[in-house]
Motif scaffolding. Structure first.
Motif, PDB file in Angstrom:
ATOM      1  N   HIS A   1       7.610  -2.928  -3.422  1.00  0.00           N
ATOM      2  CA  HIS A   1       6.414  -3.067  -4.071  1.00  0.00           C
ATOM      3  C   HIS A   1       5.255  -2.314  -5.709  1.00  0.00           C
ATOM      4  O   HIS A   1       4.316  -1.656  -5.852  1.00  0.00           O
TER       5      HIS A   1
ATOM      6  N   SER B   1      -4.945  -8.926  -3.984  1.00  0.00           N
ATOM      7  CA  SER B   1      -4.908  -8.090  -2.728  1.00  0.00           C
ATOM      8  C   SER B   1      -3.367  -8.100  -2.583  1.00  0.00           C
ATOM      9  O   SER B   1      -2.805  -8.079  -2.339  1.00  0.00           O
ATOM     10  N   GLY B   2      -2.013  -9.043  -2.615  1.00  0.00           N
ATOM     11  CA  GLY B   2      -1.332  -9.315  -3.269  1.00  0.00           C
ATOM     12  C   GLY B   2       0.080  -8.589  -3.677  1.00  0.00           C
ATOM     13  O   GLY B   2      -0.448  -7.652  -4.565  1.00  0.00           O
ATOM     14  N   ASP B   3       1.306  -8.330  -3.530  1.00  0.00           N
ATOM     15  CA  ASP B   3       2.443  -8.005  -4.427  1.00  0.00           C
ATOM     16  C   ASP B   3       2.874  -8.289  -5.931  1.00  0.00           C
ATOM     17  O   ASP B   3       2.252  -9.976  -5.160  1.00  0.00           O
TER      18      ASP B   3
ATOM     19  N   ARG C   1       6.919 -14.655  -4.576  1.00  0.00           N
ATOM     20  CA  ARG C   1       6.021 -14.266  -3.381  1.00  0.00           C
ATOM     21  C   ARG C   1       7.377 -14.290  -1.842  1.00  0.00           C
ATOM     22  O   ARG C   1       8.535 -15.291  -2.159  1.00  0.00           O
TER      23      ARG C   1
END
Length: 407
Positions: free
Chosen positions: A103, A132-134, A157
Protein backbone atom coordinates in the motif's frame (compact mmCIF):
# COMPACT_ATOMS: atom_id res chain seq x y z
CA UNK A 1 0.51 -49.37 -57.43
CA UNK A 2 -0.93 -49.40 -53.95
CA UNK A 3 2.56 -49.60 -52.44
CA UNK A 4 3.64 -46.59 -54.51
CA UNK A 5 0.66 -44.58 -53.27
CA UNK A 6 1.49 -45.54 -49.66
CA UNK A 7 5.10 -44.46 -50.12
CA UNK A 8 3.94 -41.17 -51.64
CA UNK A 9 1.51 -40.66 -48.74
CA UNK A 10 4.23 -41.33 -46.17
CA UNK A 11 6.62 -39.00 -47.98
CA UNK A 12 3.93 -36.33 -47.99
CA UNK A 13 3.30 -36.78 -44.25
CA UNK A 14 7.00 -36.55 -43.45
CA UNK A 15 7.32 -33.47 -45.66
CA UNK A 16 4.42 -31.90 -43.76
CA UNK A 17 6.03 -32.78 -40.42
CA UNK A 18 9.37 -31.30 -41.49
CA UNK A 19 7.63 -28.15 -42.77
CA UNK A 20 5.67 -27.80 -39.52
CA UNK A 21 8.80 -28.26 -37.41
CA UNK A 22 10.59 -25.69 -39.55
CA UNK A 23 7.81 -23.18 -39.05
CA UNK A 24 7.72 -23.83 -35.31
CA UNK A 25 11.50 -23.51 -35.10
CA UNK A 26 11.50 -20.23 -36.97
CA UNK A 27 8.49 -18.83 -35.12
CA UNK A 28 9.32 -19.94 -31.57
CA UNK A 29 12.46 -21.99 -30.93
CA UNK A 30 14.82 -19.76 -32.91
CA UNK A 31 13.43 -16.64 -31.22
CA UNK A 32 13.66 -18.20 -27.77
CA UNK A 33 17.27 -19.35 -28.21
CA UNK A 34 18.82 -16.45 -30.07
CA UNK A 35 16.56 -13.47 -29.39
CA UNK A 36 14.89 -14.02 -26.01
CA UNK A 37 17.73 -15.87 -24.25
CA UNK A 38 20.39 -14.14 -26.33
CA UNK A 39 22.69 -17.08 -27.10
CA UNK A 40 25.68 -15.75 -29.04
CA UNK A 41 24.78 -12.09 -28.52
CA UNK A 42 27.75 -9.72 -28.22
CA UNK A 43 27.12 -7.66 -25.08
CA UNK A 44 29.39 -4.64 -24.63
CA UNK A 45 30.91 -3.08 -21.55
CA UNK A 46 29.56 0.30 -20.47
CA UNK A 47 33.14 1.57 -20.59
CA UNK A 48 32.89 1.49 -24.40
CA UNK A 49 30.20 4.19 -24.40
CA UNK A 50 30.49 7.96 -23.75
CA UNK A 51 28.36 8.12 -20.60
CA UNK A 52 29.10 8.93 -16.97
CA UNK A 53 26.48 7.26 -14.79
CA UNK A 54 25.32 7.61 -11.19
CA UNK A 55 23.02 5.37 -9.19
CA UNK A 56 20.38 6.94 -6.95
CA UNK A 57 19.23 4.61 -4.19
CA UNK A 58 16.36 5.52 -1.86
CA UNK A 59 13.13 3.79 -0.71
CA UNK A 60 11.14 6.19 -2.91
CA UNK A 61 13.12 5.04 -5.96
CA UNK A 62 12.51 1.31 -5.67
CA UNK A 63 10.55 -0.61 -8.27
CA UNK A 64 10.17 2.31 -10.69
CA UNK A 65 8.53 0.49 -13.60
CA UNK A 66 7.78 3.54 -15.75
CA UNK A 67 8.92 7.17 -16.06
CA UNK A 68 7.77 10.38 -17.74
CA UNK A 69 9.93 13.46 -18.27
CA UNK A 70 8.48 16.97 -18.13
CA UNK A 71 10.94 18.84 -20.33
CA UNK A 72 9.24 22.19 -19.71
CA UNK A 73 8.87 21.87 -15.94
CA UNK A 74 12.26 20.09 -15.68
CA UNK A 75 10.92 17.27 -13.54
CA UNK A 76 11.03 13.49 -13.76
CA UNK A 77 7.99 11.51 -12.63
CA UNK A 78 8.26 7.78 -11.88
CA UNK A 79 5.69 5.12 -10.94
CA UNK A 80 7.37 3.24 -8.10
CA UNK A 81 6.65 0.57 -5.50
CA UNK A 82 8.45 -1.48 -2.89
CA UNK A 83 10.48 -4.46 -4.05
CA UNK A 84 8.44 -6.77 -1.82
CA UNK A 85 5.21 -5.63 -3.43
CA UNK A 86 6.55 -6.05 -6.96
CA UNK A 87 7.75 -9.58 -6.19
CA UNK A 88 4.34 -10.65 -4.90
CA UNK A 89 1.75 -8.42 -6.57
CA UNK A 90 2.66 -7.66 -10.18
CA UNK A 91 -0.12 -8.79 -12.54
CA UNK A 92 1.99 -7.96 -15.60
CA UNK A 93 4.47 -10.57 -14.37
CA UNK A 94 1.73 -13.02 -13.31
CA UNK A 95 2.34 -12.32 -9.61
CA UNK A 96 -1.01 -12.45 -7.81
CA UNK A 97 -0.25 -12.56 -4.09
CA UNK A 98 -2.64 -9.90 -2.75
CA UNK A 99 -1.17 -10.07 0.76
CA UNK A 100 2.21 -8.88 -0.61
CA UNK A 101 0.84 -5.42 -1.34
CA UNK A 102 2.51 -2.78 0.86
CA UNK A 103 0.00 0.00 0.00
CA UNK A 104 2.94 2.34 -0.63
CA UNK A 105 2.91 2.71 -4.43
CA UNK A 106 3.55 6.33 -5.39
CA UNK A 107 4.65 8.81 -8.03
CA UNK A 108 8.22 9.87 -7.22
CA UNK A 109 9.42 13.29 -8.39
CA UNK A 110 12.94 14.57 -9.15
CA UNK A 111 13.88 18.17 -9.99
CA UNK A 112 16.33 17.10 -12.66
CA UNK A 113 18.42 20.31 -12.77
CA UNK A 114 18.79 20.68 -9.00
CA UNK A 115 20.81 17.78 -7.56
CA UNK A 116 20.95 19.35 -4.08
CA UNK A 117 23.56 18.65 -1.39
CA UNK A 118 22.46 15.02 -1.03
CA UNK A 119 22.45 14.36 -4.78
CA UNK A 120 18.82 13.21 -4.73
CA UNK A 121 17.40 16.07 -6.83
CA UNK A 122 14.82 17.15 -4.27
CA UNK A 123 13.29 13.66 -4.29
CA UNK A 124 9.73 13.50 -2.97
CA UNK A 125 6.45 11.81 -3.77
CA UNK A 126 3.16 13.30 -4.89
CA UNK A 127 0.27 13.31 -2.45
CA UNK A 128 -3.04 11.87 -3.62
CA UNK A 129 -6.31 13.76 -3.25
CA UNK A 130 -9.93 12.81 -3.89
CA UNK A 131 -9.25 9.09 -4.17
CA UNK A 132 -10.03 6.75 -1.30
CA UNK A 133 -8.54 3.52 -2.61
CA UNK A 134 -4.98 2.27 -2.97
CA UNK A 135 -2.88 2.72 -6.05
CA UNK A 136 -1.08 -0.36 -7.43
CA UNK A 137 0.92 1.31 -10.16
CA UNK A 138 2.37 0.08 -13.42
CA UNK A 139 2.63 2.08 -16.66
CA UNK A 140 1.41 5.66 -17.06
CA UNK A 141 1.40 8.68 -19.35
CA UNK A 142 1.02 12.43 -18.88
CA UNK A 143 -0.25 15.35 -20.99
CA UNK A 144 -0.68 19.06 -20.36
CA UNK A 145 -4.42 19.79 -20.28
CA UNK A 146 -5.69 23.35 -19.65
CA UNK A 147 -2.50 24.40 -17.91
CA UNK A 148 -2.32 21.35 -15.66
CA UNK A 149 -0.51 18.05 -15.95
CA UNK A 150 -2.98 15.23 -16.38
CA UNK A 151 -1.87 11.73 -15.37
CA UNK A 152 -3.32 8.50 -16.75
CA UNK A 153 -2.29 5.72 -14.35
CA UNK A 154 -2.71 1.97 -14.74
CA UNK A 155 -4.01 0.75 -11.38
CA UNK A 156 -3.87 -3.01 -10.77
CA UNK A 157 -6.54 -3.19 -8.08
CA UNK A 158 -7.13 -6.59 -6.47
CA UNK A 159 -10.41 -8.30 -7.37
CA UNK A 160 -13.21 -7.93 -4.82
CA UNK A 161 -16.55 -9.71 -4.43
CA UNK A 162 -19.15 -6.99 -5.06
CA UNK A 163 -21.54 -8.52 -2.51
CA UNK A 164 -19.26 -9.38 0.41
CA UNK A 165 -16.42 -6.94 -0.20
CA UNK A 166 -13.94 -9.76 0.32
CA UNK A 167 -10.94 -10.34 -1.93
CA UNK A 168 -11.38 -12.92 -4.66
CA UNK A 169 -8.66 -15.38 -5.68
CA UNK A 170 -6.58 -13.24 -8.04
CA UNK A 171 -4.72 -16.32 -9.29
CA UNK A 172 -8.03 -17.49 -10.74
CA UNK A 173 -9.65 -14.23 -11.90
CA UNK A 174 -6.73 -11.83 -12.30
CA UNK A 175 -6.52 -8.21 -11.24
CA UNK A 176 -9.37 -5.70 -11.37
CA UNK A 177 -7.28 -3.25 -13.39
CA UNK A 178 -8.52 0.28 -14.09
CA UNK A 179 -7.23 3.53 -15.51
CA UNK A 180 -7.18 6.36 -12.97
CA UNK A 181 -7.01 9.96 -14.23
CA UNK A 182 -5.52 12.65 -11.98
CA UNK A 183 -4.68 16.35 -12.39
CA UNK A 184 -1.66 18.19 -10.98
CA UNK A 185 -1.48 21.99 -10.66
CA UNK A 186 1.91 23.66 -11.06
CA UNK A 187 1.92 25.01 -7.52
CA UNK A 188 0.65 21.80 -5.93
CA UNK A 189 2.29 18.59 -4.82
CA UNK A 190 -1.07 16.77 -4.79
CA UNK A 191 -2.64 14.94 -7.70
CA UNK A 192 -6.43 15.29 -7.60
CA UNK A 193 -8.60 12.44 -8.83
CA UNK A 194 -10.66 13.17 -11.94
CA UNK A 195 -12.10 9.89 -13.17
CA UNK A 196 -11.87 6.09 -13.02
CA UNK A 197 -12.19 4.20 -16.29
CA UNK A 198 -13.43 0.61 -16.05
CA UNK A 199 -13.95 -1.67 -19.04
CA UNK A 200 -13.91 -5.32 -20.01
CA UNK A 201 -11.53 -4.26 -22.79
CA UNK A 202 -8.94 -3.40 -20.12
CA UNK A 203 -7.71 -6.98 -19.87
CA UNK A 204 -4.10 -7.04 -18.69
CA UNK A 205 -2.85 -3.46 -19.11
CA UNK A 206 0.90 -3.03 -19.24
CA UNK A 207 1.29 0.52 -20.49
CA UNK A 208 -0.58 3.28 -22.26
CA UNK A 209 -0.06 6.27 -24.55
CA UNK A 210 -2.30 9.33 -24.65
CA UNK A 211 -3.19 11.27 -27.79
CA UNK A 212 -1.96 14.83 -28.17
CA UNK A 213 -5.47 16.16 -27.47
CA UNK A 214 -5.60 14.43 -24.10
CA UNK A 215 -8.81 12.58 -24.93
CA UNK A 216 -8.07 9.30 -26.68
CA UNK A 217 -5.51 6.83 -25.39
CA UNK A 218 -4.26 3.35 -26.26
CA UNK A 219 -3.55 0.56 -23.76
CA UNK A 220 -1.32 -2.44 -24.37
CA UNK A 221 -2.75 -5.68 -22.96
CA UNK A 222 0.23 -8.00 -22.58
CA UNK A 223 -1.92 -11.17 -22.57
CA UNK A 224 -5.11 -12.39 -24.21
CA UNK A 225 -6.75 -13.06 -20.85
CA UNK A 226 -6.45 -11.68 -17.32
CA UNK A 227 -4.76 -14.89 -16.18
CA UNK A 228 -2.48 -17.04 -18.32
CA UNK A 229 -3.03 -20.81 -18.14
CA UNK A 230 0.73 -21.39 -18.08
CA UNK A 231 2.41 -18.00 -17.46
CA UNK A 232 5.90 -19.17 -18.45
CA UNK A 233 4.65 -20.36 -21.86
CA UNK A 234 2.75 -17.12 -22.37
CA UNK A 235 5.91 -15.12 -21.72
CA UNK A 236 7.75 -17.13 -24.38
CA UNK A 237 5.18 -17.23 -27.18
CA UNK A 238 3.46 -13.93 -26.50
CA UNK A 239 -0.02 -12.61 -27.11
CA UNK A 240 -1.91 -9.46 -26.25
CA UNK A 241 -3.96 -6.71 -27.84
CA UNK A 242 -4.48 -2.96 -28.05
CA UNK A 243 -7.43 -1.22 -26.41
CA UNK A 244 -8.56 2.24 -27.45
CA UNK A 245 -10.32 4.40 -24.83
CA UNK A 246 -11.79 7.88 -24.58
CA UNK A 247 -11.16 9.96 -21.48
CA UNK A 248 -14.32 12.03 -22.00
CA UNK A 249 -16.80 9.16 -22.40
CA UNK A 250 -14.91 6.49 -20.47
CA UNK A 251 -15.66 4.00 -23.23
CA UNK A 252 -13.07 1.46 -24.41
CA UNK A 253 -12.89 -1.23 -27.07
CA UNK A 254 -10.38 -3.72 -28.46
CA UNK A 255 -8.86 -2.00 -31.49
CA UNK A 256 -6.28 -4.64 -32.53
CA UNK A 257 -5.82 -8.24 -31.36
CA UNK A 258 -3.72 -10.11 -33.93
CA UNK A 259 0.01 -10.72 -34.16
CA UNK A 260 1.17 -9.53 -30.75
CA UNK A 261 4.05 -11.13 -28.85
CA UNK A 262 3.59 -9.90 -25.28
CA UNK A 263 2.53 -6.34 -26.09
CA UNK A 264 4.43 -4.18 -23.62
CA UNK A 265 5.65 -0.59 -23.90
CA UNK A 266 3.94 2.00 -26.09
CA UNK A 267 4.71 5.53 -27.24
CA UNK A 268 2.75 7.99 -29.36
CA UNK A 269 3.94 10.69 -31.75
CA UNK A 270 2.89 12.28 -35.05
CA UNK A 271 -0.35 10.31 -35.01
CA UNK A 272 1.48 6.97 -34.82
CA UNK A 273 1.55 4.45 -31.97
CA UNK A 274 4.75 2.45 -31.42
CA UNK A 275 4.21 -0.87 -29.62
CA UNK A 276 6.95 -3.06 -28.14
CA UNK A 277 6.68 -6.85 -28.50
CA UNK A 278 8.81 -8.25 -25.69
CA UNK A 279 9.12 -11.78 -27.08
CA UNK A 280 10.09 -11.04 -30.67
CA UNK A 281 11.87 -7.72 -30.21
CA UNK A 282 9.60 -6.05 -32.74
CA UNK A 283 8.21 -2.55 -32.57
CA UNK A 284 5.01 -2.43 -34.58
CA UNK A 285 3.71 0.90 -35.82
CA UNK A 286 -0.03 1.56 -35.77
CA UNK A 287 -2.37 4.27 -36.96
CA UNK A 288 -5.95 4.84 -35.77
CA UNK A 289 -8.29 4.35 -38.74
CA UNK A 290 -11.91 4.71 -37.73
CA UNK A 291 -12.16 2.77 -34.49
CA UNK A 292 -9.35 0.30 -35.30
CA UNK A 293 -5.59 0.48 -34.86
CA UNK A 294 -4.09 -0.63 -38.17
CA UNK A 295 -0.49 -1.82 -38.33
CA UNK A 296 1.40 0.21 -40.93
CA UNK A 297 5.03 -0.78 -40.33
CA UNK A 298 7.45 -2.92 -38.30
CA UNK A 299 10.86 -2.17 -36.79
CA UNK A 300 13.25 -5.01 -35.93
CA UNK A 301 15.41 -4.48 -32.82
CA UNK A 302 16.61 -8.10 -32.32
CA UNK A 303 16.44 -7.64 -28.53
CA UNK A 304 13.72 -8.46 -25.99
CA UNK A 305 12.33 -5.02 -25.16
CA UNK A 306 10.13 -3.47 -22.49
CA UNK A 307 9.03 0.17 -22.30
CA UNK A 308 9.35 2.72 -25.09
CA UNK A 309 9.67 6.50 -24.94
CA UNK A 310 9.94 9.39 -27.38
CA UNK A 311 12.25 12.28 -26.52
CA UNK A 312 11.76 15.93 -27.47
CA UNK A 313 13.65 15.44 -30.76
CA UNK A 314 11.43 12.58 -31.89
CA UNK A 315 13.91 9.80 -31.15
CA UNK A 316 12.41 6.48 -30.05
CA UNK A 317 14.14 4.80 -27.09
CA UNK A 318 13.68 1.25 -25.84
CA UNK A 319 14.80 -0.48 -22.64
CA UNK A 320 16.15 -3.86 -23.75
CA UNK A 321 17.30 -7.10 -22.08
CA UNK A 322 20.53 -8.43 -23.61
CA UNK A 323 20.53 -11.44 -21.26
CA UNK A 324 17.05 -12.61 -20.29
CA UNK A 325 18.27 -15.37 -17.99
CA UNK A 326 20.22 -12.83 -15.95
CA UNK A 327 17.17 -10.56 -15.90
CA UNK A 328 15.02 -13.35 -14.45
CA UNK A 329 17.68 -13.98 -11.78
CA UNK A 330 17.71 -10.29 -10.90
CA UNK A 331 13.93 -10.39 -10.40
CA UNK A 332 14.33 -13.23 -7.92
CA UNK A 333 17.05 -11.47 -5.90
CA UNK A 334 17.02 -7.77 -6.93
CA UNK A 335 19.06 -6.43 -3.99
CA UNK A 336 22.05 -8.61 -4.81
CA UNK A 337 21.72 -9.35 -8.54
CA UNK A 338 21.65 -6.72 -11.28
CA UNK A 339 21.17 -7.82 -14.88
CA UNK A 340 22.96 -6.46 -17.94
CA UNK A 341 20.94 -3.72 -19.63
CA UNK A 342 20.81 -2.09 -23.06
CA UNK A 343 19.32 1.15 -24.35
CA UNK A 344 18.32 1.12 -28.01
CA UNK A 345 17.33 4.13 -30.09
CA UNK A 346 15.81 4.87 -33.49
CA UNK A 347 16.73 8.49 -34.13
CA UNK A 348 14.17 10.62 -35.96
CA UNK A 349 11.75 7.71 -36.03
CA UNK A 350 8.99 9.35 -38.08
CA UNK A 351 11.47 10.58 -40.71
CA UNK A 352 13.11 7.17 -40.97
CA UNK A 353 9.74 5.50 -41.49
CA UNK A 354 8.90 7.95 -44.27
CA UNK A 355 12.23 7.62 -46.06
CA UNK A 356 13.31 4.03 -45.58
CA UNK A 357 10.51 2.12 -43.80
CA UNK A 358 10.59 0.18 -40.56
CA UNK A 359 12.52 -2.82 -41.86
CA UNK A 360 15.45 -0.62 -42.88
CA UNK A 361 15.31 1.80 -39.96
CA UNK A 362 18.63 2.15 -38.16
CA UNK A 363 18.48 0.82 -34.59
CA UNK A 364 21.37 2.19 -32.55
CA UNK A 365 22.82 0.96 -29.28
CA UNK A 366 23.05 4.08 -27.09
CA UNK A 367 24.58 2.31 -24.12
CA UNK A 368 25.02 -1.22 -22.81
CA UNK A 369 26.19 -2.51 -19.46
CA UNK A 370 27.41 -6.09 -19.80
CA UNK A 371 28.84 -6.23 -16.28
CA UNK A 372 25.92 -4.41 -14.60
CA UNK A 373 28.26 -1.75 -13.22
CA UNK A 374 25.88 1.20 -13.33
CA UNK A 375 22.57 0.57 -15.05
CA UNK A 376 19.61 -1.01 -13.25
CA UNK A 377 17.87 -4.12 -14.51
CA UNK A 378 16.11 -1.65 -16.75
CA UNK A 379 12.49 -1.69 -17.88
CA UNK A 380 12.29 2.01 -18.80
CA UNK A 381 14.53 4.76 -20.14
CA UNK A 382 13.78 8.39 -20.96
CA UNK A 383 16.14 10.97 -22.47
CA UNK A 384 16.44 14.68 -21.75
CA UNK A 385 17.85 16.17 -24.95
CA UNK A 386 18.51 19.53 -23.31
CA UNK A 387 21.01 18.19 -20.77
CA UNK A 388 22.06 15.07 -22.75
CA UNK A 389 21.07 12.71 -19.95
CA UNK A 390 19.38 9.34 -19.68
CA UNK A 391 17.14 8.33 -16.76
CA UNK A 392 16.65 4.60 -16.20
CA UNK A 393 14.52 2.56 -13.82
CA UNK A 394 13.40 -1.02 -13.37
CA UNK A 395 10.26 -2.74 -12.17
CA UNK A 396 12.31 -4.71 -9.63
CA UNK A 397 15.34 -2.48 -9.27
CA UNK A 398 16.20 -0.98 -5.86
CA UNK A 399 17.65 2.12 -7.55
CA UNK A 400 17.45 4.32 -10.63
CA UNK A 401 20.38 5.53 -12.72
CA UNK A 402 21.18 8.88 -14.31
CA UNK A 403 23.70 8.89 -17.16
CA UNK A 404 25.22 12.13 -18.51
CA UNK A 405 26.77 12.09 -21.97
CA UNK A 406 30.40 13.09 -22.23
CA UNK A 407 30.45 15.68 -25.02
Amino acid sequence: MRQTRMLSLRAGIWALIVLTLGILYKAYVHNIIFLTIGVGRDIQSIDEFPWTCTRLQHPLLEGCEDMWLDEQGRKLYAACSSIGTRQGWSPGGSKFNISARSHTDHIAVLNIDQPGPDGLYGLHKLKVGGYSGDLDLHGFDVRSVKGRLRFWLINHRPPVDSTTGQFLDARAVGANSTIEIFDLDDASETIEHVKTIVSEAIISPNNLAVDKDGLGFVITNDRNAKVATIPEVGMLIGGGSLTYCRSDTGKCHIAANKGFSFANGIAQGDGLYYVAHSVTGLVTVHRLVGDQLIQVDTIYTNYPIDNLSLDADGNLLAAAFPNSIAFVKSMEDPYRVVAPATVLAVNGISTQLETRGGKDSEVLKLVEDRDAKWLPSSTVVVQDVESHRLFLGGVLSPFITICAKRL
